[in-house]
Design a protein around this motif. Structure first.
Motif, PDB file in Angstrom:
ATOM      1  N   ASN A 150       0.788  -1.227   0.000  1.00  0.00           N
ATOM      2  CA  ASN A 150       0.000   0.000   0.000  1.00  0.00           C
ATOM      3  C   ASN A 150       0.824   1.283   0.000  1.00  0.00           C
ATOM      4  O   ASN A 150       0.264   2.379  -0.119  1.00  0.00           O
ATOM      5  CB  ASN A 150      -0.943   0.018   1.208  1.00  0.00           C
ATOM      6  CG  ASN A 150      -0.201  -0.016   2.531  1.00  0.00           C
ATOM      7  OD1 ASN A 150       0.732  -0.796   2.709  1.00  0.00           O
ATOM      8  ND2 ASN A 150      -0.608   0.822   3.470  1.00  0.00           N
ATOM      9  N   LEU A 151       2.149   1.172   0.116  1.00  0.00           N
ATOM     10  CA  LEU A 151       2.982   2.380   0.141  1.00  0.00           C
ATOM     11  C   LEU A 151       3.378   2.860  -1.245  1.00  0.00           C
ATOM     12  O   LEU A 151       3.933   3.949  -1.391  1.00  0.00           O
ATOM     13  CB  LEU A 151       4.249   2.124   0.969  1.00  0.00           C
ATOM     14  CG  LEU A 151       4.030   1.816   2.453  1.00  0.00           C
ATOM     15  CD1 LEU A 151       5.351   1.451   3.120  1.00  0.00           C
ATOM     16  CD2 LEU A 151       3.376   2.991   3.172  1.00  0.00           C
ATOM     17  N   ILE A 163       4.710   6.321   5.762  1.00  0.00           N
ATOM     18  CA  ILE A 163       4.866   5.420   6.908  1.00  0.00           C
ATOM     19  C   ILE A 163       4.531   6.127   8.213  1.00  0.00           C
ATOM     20  O   ILE A 163       3.931   5.533   9.121  1.00  0.00           O
ATOM     21  CB  ILE A 163       6.308   4.867   6.951  1.00  0.00           C
ATOM     22  CG1 ILE A 163       6.552   3.924   5.771  1.00  0.00           C
ATOM     23  CG2 ILE A 163       6.583   4.144   8.269  1.00  0.00           C
ATOM     24  CD1 ILE A 163       8.011   3.553   5.573  1.00  0.00           C
ATOM     25  N   LEU A 164       4.888   7.404   8.319  1.00  0.00           N
ATOM     26  CA  LEU A 164       4.694   8.157   9.559  1.00  0.00           C
ATOM     27  C   LEU A 164       3.386   8.952   9.575  1.00  0.00           C
ATOM     28  O   LEU A 164       3.163   9.759  10.477  1.00  0.00           O
ATOM     29  CB  LEU A 164       5.878   9.105   9.776  1.00  0.00           C
ATOM     30  CG  LEU A 164       7.250   8.427   9.921  1.00  0.00           C
ATOM     31  CD1 LEU A 164       8.346   9.469  10.094  1.00  0.00           C
ATOM     32  CD2 LEU A 164       7.261   7.443  11.084  1.00  0.00           C
ATOM     33  N   TYR A 168      -2.633   7.634   6.585  1.00  0.00           N
ATOM     34  CA  TYR A 168      -2.232   6.709   5.521  1.00  0.00           C
ATOM     35  C   TYR A 168      -2.191   5.280   6.046  1.00  0.00           C
ATOM     36  O   TYR A 168      -2.637   4.346   5.375  1.00  0.00           O
ATOM     37  CB  TYR A 168      -0.867   7.108   4.961  1.00  0.00           C
ATOM     38  CG  TYR A 168      -0.607   6.549   3.582  1.00  0.00           C
ATOM     39  CD1 TYR A 168      -0.928   7.275   2.439  1.00  0.00           C
ATOM     40  CD2 TYR A 168      -0.078   5.273   3.421  1.00  0.00           C
ATOM     41  CE1 TYR A 168      -0.715   6.755   1.173  1.00  0.00           C
ATOM     42  CE2 TYR A 168       0.140   4.741   2.160  1.00  0.00           C
ATOM     43  CZ  TYR A 168      -0.178   5.489   1.040  1.00  0.00           C
ATOM     44  OH  TYR A 168       0.022   4.954  -0.212  1.00  0.00           O
ATOM     45  N   LEU A 169      -1.675   5.094   7.256  1.00  0.00           N
ATOM     46  CA  LEU A 169      -1.642   3.757   7.848  1.00  0.00           C
ATOM     47  C   LEU A 169      -3.052   3.206   8.030  1.00  0.00           C
ATOM     48  O   LEU A 169      -3.301   2.016   7.827  1.00  0.00           O
ATOM     49  CB  LEU A 169      -0.918   3.793   9.193  1.00  0.00           C
ATOM     50  CG  LEU A 169       0.577   4.135   9.169  1.00  0.00           C
ATOM     51  CD1 LEU A 169       1.123   4.201  10.589  1.00  0.00           C
ATOM     52  CD2 LEU A 169       1.363   3.116   8.352  1.00  0.00           C
ATOM     53  N   ASP A 170      -3.989   4.080   8.413  1.00  0.00           N
ATOM     54  CA  ASP A 170      -5.369   3.645   8.631  1.00  0.00           C
ATOM     55  C   ASP A 170      -6.072   3.254   7.335  1.00  0.00           C
ATOM     56  O   ASP A 170      -7.086   2.552   7.364  1.00  0.00           O
ATOM     57  CB  ASP A 170      -6.178   4.761   9.304  1.00  0.00           C
ATOM     58  CG  ASP A 170      -5.815   4.942  10.768  1.00  0.00           C
ATOM     59  OD1 ASP A 170      -5.290   3.985  11.374  1.00  0.00           O
ATOM     60  OD2 ASP A 170      -6.054   6.043  11.303  1.00  0.00           O
ATOM     61  N   GLY A 171      -5.545   3.714   6.198  1.00  0.00           N
ATOM     62  CA  GLY A 171      -6.226   3.493   4.930  1.00  0.00           C
ATOM     63  C   GLY A 171      -6.434   2.033   4.583  1.00  0.00           C
ATOM     64  O   GLY A 171      -7.415   1.678   3.917  1.00  0.00           O
ATOM     65  N   VAL A 172      -5.540   1.164   5.029  1.00  0.00           N
ATOM     66  CA  VAL A 172      -5.642  -0.252   4.670  1.00  0.00           C
ATOM     67  C   VAL A 172      -6.640  -0.993   5.553  1.00  0.00           C
ATOM     68  O   VAL A 172      -7.000  -2.136   5.261  1.00  0.00           O
ATOM     69  CB  VAL A 172      -4.245  -0.914   4.743  1.00  0.00           C
ATOM     70  CG1 VAL A 172      -3.842  -1.191   6.179  1.00  0.00           C
ATOM     71  CG2 VAL A 172      -4.189  -2.192   3.912  1.00  0.00           C
ATOM     72  N   TYR A 201       6.288  -1.981  -3.440  1.00  0.00           N
ATOM     73  CA  TYR A 201       6.576  -2.995  -4.454  1.00  0.00           C
ATOM     74  C   TYR A 201       7.824  -2.649  -5.271  1.00  0.00           C
ATOM     75  O   TYR A 201       8.424  -1.588  -5.107  1.00  0.00           O
ATOM     76  CB  TYR A 201       5.366  -3.219  -5.363  1.00  0.00           C
ATOM     77  CG  TYR A 201       4.844  -2.009  -6.099  1.00  0.00           C
ATOM     78  CD1 TYR A 201       5.390  -1.614  -7.311  1.00  0.00           C
ATOM     79  CD2 TYR A 201       3.769  -1.277  -5.594  1.00  0.00           C
ATOM     80  CE1 TYR A 201       4.904  -0.518  -8.002  1.00  0.00           C
ATOM     81  CE2 TYR A 201       3.265  -0.182  -6.274  1.00  0.00           C
ATOM     82  CZ  TYR A 201       3.835   0.197  -7.477  1.00  0.00           C
ATOM     83  OH  TYR A 201       3.345   1.286  -8.148  1.00  0.00           O
ATOM     84  N   ASN A 202       8.200  -3.567  -6.126  1.00  0.00           N
ATOM     85  CA  ASN A 202       9.440  -3.469  -6.913  1.00  0.00           C
ATOM     86  C   ASN A 202      10.668  -3.447  -6.006  1.00  0.00           C
ATOM     87  O   ASN A 202      11.567  -2.619  -6.160  1.00  0.00           O
ATOM     88  CB  ASN A 202       9.437  -2.246  -7.839  1.00  0.00           C
ATOM     89  CG  ASN A 202       8.448  -2.389  -8.980  1.00  0.00           C
ATOM     90  OD1 ASN A 202       7.957  -3.484  -9.237  1.00  0.00           O
ATOM     91  ND2 ASN A 202       8.128  -1.289  -9.644  1.00  0.00           N
TER      92      ASN A 202
END
Length: 395
Positions: A150-151, A163-164, A168-172, A201-202
């Motif tokens: 998800n990043l 990450i901080l 954004y962390l809650d989005g998943v 990814y990658n």
């Protein structure tokens, strides 16, 4: 992980600041099967036609003939849901996994143990997964697996900010909750796995996904996935790429290795409902019944760059057993030199590095009186084991 929730609320008052355990290695082998064999392109991105299982069936029979203990068989890799380039329709995928189920049952007919059957090993898309689960009979698959990156791409420059970022962390979380709702609605015994997750990814990003800062993402993922009843979380990767748990060149553990080790040793399978109440949203809090011990274990993470938080525990349902002289064990994790891009993690001020023989260091807690708040330094992680706290859900 069984989800049993008990109210648990943490409060804080901010201040601004300028036992030896043996390590036992074991592996459970799950093979991914080539789900494209025999198919033909059907439109721009779809692959049509039935799966040719000849090669897969031969391989499965070979492992049984050799007496190999295979934990599971998974059909395909990122060919369903939000597919990467090539997509197989959900109804066709359901047919193919049913054929694989028949092969596995026939081959293992005389075997005392039966392997798991997993699918689709893909990025989550609610509509696609809903159709796949609906068109797959309740006992066809053992596990519905999904992947998480998800990043974004590893080459992107904004990974640390994501990450901080608590939002954004809650989005998943929606992904976890939607999948659980689909499984609940289907009324089957099928469970959810995160079959692959490397964040970016990658191959990730050197000095981000293989450094201290990535433990904020990784541990948050473990806490969130447990909260939504995920049974297994498979990290990409143990070794290889820039998101590995072991350094590819030196084989030294990266910080996430030690984060995972502490999680494994301290956090039990019963999940408590932890909420942080305060003036900041930069504290992440998770609580479980303690593993192989009495009491509860907490995971607290401070995403703030310069503010310390003193966290106290409050709950109407928690009871303190033997209140006189009650203490707790704390494990404070910080990056070496205060650099979140460091690949060396400090535990209570001591660098976690293997000795000359490659042995994992002793991971000793500090002992703190339970009446004191838990002090969480800026950009740090704290595990706390509170053996004298009793939660009814843990009985």
């Amino acid at each position: 992980m069984a989800t049993t929730r008990s109210p648990l609320v943490a409060s804080h008052s901010p201040r601004i600041l300028g036992s030896p355990w043996p390590l036992v290695l074991c592996a459970k082998v799950v093979f991914g099967m080539n789900a494209l064999n025999g198919r033909e392109p059907d439109g721009k991105s779809y692959m049509g036609g039935n799966w040719d299982m000849t090669n897969a069936a031969s391989f499965i029979k070979y492992t049984v003939s050799k007496g190999y203990d295979i934990h599971g068989w998974e059909l395909g890799n990122e060919l369903g849901g939000k597919a990467v380039g090539t997509l197989i329709a959900a109804d066709q995928y359901a047919k193919d996994v049913t054929f694989l189920k028949w092969v596995v049952e026939d081959t293992y007919e005389d075997s005392p143990s039966k392997p798991l059957l997993l699918a689709p090993g893909s990025f989550f898309d609610k509509d696609w997964f809903s159709e796949f689960i609906t068109k797959t009979s309740p006992d066809t698959v053992s596990v519905v697996s999904h992947h998480i990156y998800n990043l974004g791409a590893g080459v992107e420059t904004g990974l640390v900010k994501r990450i901080l970022n608590p939002s954004y962390l809650d989005g998943v979380a929606r992904q976890f909750s939607d999948l659980q709702e689909l499984l609940k609605t289907a009324g089957s015994s099928v469970v959810a796995w995160v079959g692959e997750a490397g964040g970016a990814y990658n191959s990730g990003h050197h000095l981000v996904t293989d450094a201290f800062v990535f433990s904020f993402w990784y541990l948050d993922q473990l806490g969130m996935s447990a909260k939504y009843n995920t049974k297994t979380y498979c990290r990409q990767s143990f070794i290889g790429g820039n998101y590995d748990l072991l350094n590819t060149t030196t084989f030294q553990p990266n910080p996430d290795y030690y984060s995972a080790l502490l999680w494994h040793r301290l956090m039990g399978t019963k999940v408590l409902d932890a909420k942080f109440s305060g003036t900041t949203n930069l504290i992440r809090a998770y609580a479980h019944c303690a593993k192989n011990s009495s009491g509860i274990s907490l995971l607290l993470m401070n995403l703030h760059g310069n503010a310390r938080n003193d966290v106290s525990l409050t709950s109407e349902e928690l009871l303190v057993v033997d209140a006189s002289g009650v203490t707790r064990e704390e494990y404070h994790l910080l990056p070496e030199g205060g650099d979140i891009h460091s690949q060396v993690m400090l535990l209570n001020g001591r660098a976690l590095t293997t000795d000359a023989d490659g042995n994992i260091p002793r991971m000793e807690p500090i002992i703190v009186h339970a009446a004191q708040p838990i002090a969480i330094a800026p950009l740090s992680i704290v595990f706390a084991h509170m053996p004298n706290y009793y939660a009814p859900a843990c009985s």
